[in-house]
Every structure is written in C-alpha cells, then in structure tokens.
Design a protein around this motif. Structure first.
Motif, short mmCIF file in Angstrom:
data_model
loop_
_atom_site.label_atom_id
_atom_site.label_comp_id
_atom_site.label_asym_id
_atom_site.label_seq_id
_atom_site.Cartn_x
_atom_site.Cartn_y
_atom_site.Cartn_z
N THR A 169 0.81 -1.21 0.00
CA THR A 169 0.00 0.00 0.00
C THR A 169 0.85 1.27 0.00
OG1 THR A 169 -0.17 -0.09 2.42
CG2 THR A 169 -1.93 -1.13 1.15
N ASN A 170 2.13 1.16 0.34
CA ASN A 170 3.06 2.29 0.27
C ASN A 170 3.58 2.39 -1.16
OD1 ASN A 170 5.19 4.12 0.41
ND2 ASN A 170 5.87 3.41 2.42
N SER A 171 3.23 3.46 -1.85
CA SER A 171 3.55 3.58 -3.27
C SER A 171 4.95 4.13 -3.55
CB SER A 171 2.52 4.48 -3.96
OG SER A 171 2.55 5.78 -3.41
N LEU A 172 5.72 4.49 -2.53
CA LEU A 172 7.06 5.03 -2.75
C LEU A 172 7.98 3.97 -3.34
CD1 LEU A 172 7.63 7.07 0.55
CD2 LEU A 172 7.02 7.95 -1.71
N ALA A 173 8.81 4.37 -4.29
CA ALA A 173 9.76 3.43 -4.88
C ALA A 173 10.68 2.83 -3.82
CB ALA A 173 10.57 4.13 -5.97
N ASN A 185 7.97 -0.43 -10.86
CA ASN A 185 8.55 -1.77 -10.83
C ASN A 185 9.93 -1.71 -11.48
OD1 ASN A 185 6.17 -3.33 -9.83
ND2 ASN A 185 5.24 -2.55 -11.70
N GLY A 186 10.87 -2.49 -10.98
CA GLY A 186 12.21 -2.41 -11.53
C GLY A 186 13.02 -3.67 -11.29
N GLY A 187 14.27 -3.61 -11.72
CA GLY A 187 15.16 -4.75 -11.59
C GLY A 187 14.88 -5.79 -12.66
N LEU A 188 15.32 -7.00 -12.42
CA LEU A 188 15.14 -8.10 -13.36
C LEU A 188 13.85 -8.84 -13.06
CD1 LEU A 188 16.11 -10.02 -15.60
CD2 LEU A 188 17.33 -11.31 -13.82
N TYR A 189 13.00 -8.95 -14.08
CA TYR A 189 11.84 -9.81 -14.02
C TYR A 189 12.12 -10.98 -14.97
CZ TYR A 189 8.73 -6.56 -11.50
OH TYR A 189 8.13 -5.76 -10.57
N ALA A 238 14.05 8.85 -10.34
CA ALA A 238 15.18 9.16 -9.47
C ALA A 238 16.20 8.03 -9.39
CB ALA A 238 14.67 9.48 -8.06
N GLY A 239 15.88 6.87 -9.97
CA GLY A 239 16.82 5.76 -9.93
C GLY A 239 16.87 5.02 -8.62
N VAL A 240 15.81 5.14 -7.81
CA VAL A 240 15.77 4.37 -6.57
C VAL A 240 15.74 2.88 -6.89
CG1 VAL A 240 14.39 3.88 -4.51
CG2 VAL A 240 14.65 6.25 -5.31
#
Length: 271
Positions: A58-62, A114-118, A146-148
């Motif tokens: 529920t926390n939408s922060l990256a 969403n990020g990283g390897l899927y 921001a590249g988080v």
C-alpha cells in the motif's frame, strides 16, 4: 522478510495476501487447484485486483518496493481468478510453473513503480479451450525517474502460451499498458505461442524527450507463433497513440509462423 511457503496444497477459498513490503519471498513446489469461481470482472486499470496470490504494498514510494520474489515449481490449475498479482516490486522470478485453465490473467504486474530483473521462464500458460485474458499482463512497468529502483529488464523466455485472449484491448499472450518512461528492456525469446487471439502488445507511451533520454528496447526473437492472430503479432500503440509517443522500436526478427492449417508462413511484412 524471508518468508518461504513450500510444498503445500491450496484449494477452494484459499488466498495469500501481503499488503506491505515483502523481501526475499519464496513460493515453491505448491499445488494450487480448484479454487473458488471468479467474482471479479477483468479490467485494465485497477492497481489491486482479487487474486489467489496478491503481493501489493500500500506504500507507493519506490523506496518501499518489495524485493526478490521467487515463484517457482508450482501448479496453478483451475484457478479462475487472477492467479498471481504483484505490484511495486524489484527483482521477480517466475519459473517452472504450470498455469492451466485461468479466466483472468495468470500473472499480473500492477504499479506504481517496478524495476530490476523480471525473469519469467520455463512456465506453461495453457487453457484447454480459449479463455482467459493474458498469460502475462503488465498494468505498469518501468522504474522511477530518481533511480531508486534499478532499470527494468523483463526476460520472458522458454514458455508456452496456448488458448487465451479476449476481444478487448490489452488481451493476448503478453500485454503491457503503461510505461513509466524512464527506460525498460524486454527480451522475449524461445517461446511457443499457439492459438491466442492476439499475441504481444508492448505499449511504450512516453514523451519525445523521455524517449530521447531513456532507452526503450524490445527484442522478440526466436519464437514460434502457431495460428493466425485476430489483429496483431506485436504492436506498441493503440488507435490514439502516435509514432512520436509510441515509436515502433520492436526487433521482431527470426521468428517462426504457421497459419491455422499448419502451413509455414514465409511472406509476412511489417504494417
């Protein structure tokens, strides 16, 4: 953190839900079968859906994204609702699973970021008769400005997609609706696609400036497409998008095609 669910059976009204940041999660060698009938209708845009497995922070922060989720060696058979729904996550592996007879999406990724390897590999997405909306659906893909989160790389390889797709936008074997505009890469290779209403829709909506500054890459190569689609094998835009906002950047070389009679197609040309 470090939750493992291994070697269990789930049926009828069973569900798994996490509405917080999850780190180092493993769901492996489980049998999910004959769950309750679907009560939701499939829809394009909600960020949270009714699924057997829902990992939705529920926390939408990256900075609060879930990390390192592993879903491997499971059976999801006769699970009418969304089977696996993940939102706001970095690094996901979905490997060696059997998804059979689903009526919504087998695997769905929602947002924010969403990020990283899927890595989605060596799975079967198969319905006995044509039903379901997508084998894999990305409501939102791509990391934050921001590249988080690390850049989003999506590898979909060595899977089987058979008998799915409905006559609505963003329905087929693989569909992606909203790109976050700060770089992403798809590698869709060595898959078998058969009798899906349409095949692959990777919408890459972004401003001209963001397309110039952040690479969007999609390689769809060395796959087999068995059966003619209703409209498309691959596309990046719908009717209101333009070549500026949704450039045709997909590399669609070195694939194999058959028509509905099992005859090899050798004269396809890009539209």
């Amino acid at each position: 953190d470090n939750i493992k669910i291994v070697g269990l059976a789930f049926t009828e009204s069973a569900k798994i839900s996490a509405r917080f940041t999850v780190t180092n999660f493993e769901f492996a060698f489980n049998n999910v079968y004959n769950t309750a009938v679907a009560t939701s209708t499939w829809t394009v845009t909600p960020l949270e859906v009714n699924a057997f497995m829902s990992i939705y922070n529920t926390n939408s922060l990256a900075s609060a994204a879930s990390k390192n989720l592993y879903i491997t060696n499971n059976r999801f058979h006769n699970v009418p609702e969304y089977n696996v729904s993940i939102a706001r996550a970095e690094n996901v592996v979905i490997q060696d699973n059997s998804f059979r007879n689903f009526t919504r999406d087998a695997v769905r990724f929602d947002g924010g970021f969403n990020g990283g390897l899927y890595l989605i590999t060596k799975n079967e997405f198969i319905n006995d008769t044509p039903t379901g909306y997508n084998g894999v659906y990305f409501r939102i893909y791509g990391a934050d400005s921001a590249g988080v989160l690390s850049s989003h790389r999506i590898e979909i390889t060595h899977n089987v997609f058979k008998n799915m797709g409905q006559n609505v936008l963003y329905s087929g074997a693989i569909s992606a609706r909203n790109y976050q505009e700060f770089g992403a890469e798809f590698e869709i290779m060595y898959n078998h696609f058969e009798n899906t209403l349409n095949y692959i829709f990777l919408r890459n909506n972004a401003t001209a400036v963001n397309h110039s500054n952040h690479l969007w890459i999609a390689n769809i190569n060395h796959n087999a497409f068995i059966g003619l689609p209703d409209t498309y094998y691959s596309r990046t835009k719908h009717e209101t998008d333009t070549e500026t906002t949704n450039p045709s950047l997909i590399n669609f070389d070195h694939n194999y095609f058959e028509d509905n009679a099992g005859q090899t197609i050798t004269d396809l040309v890009p539209l």
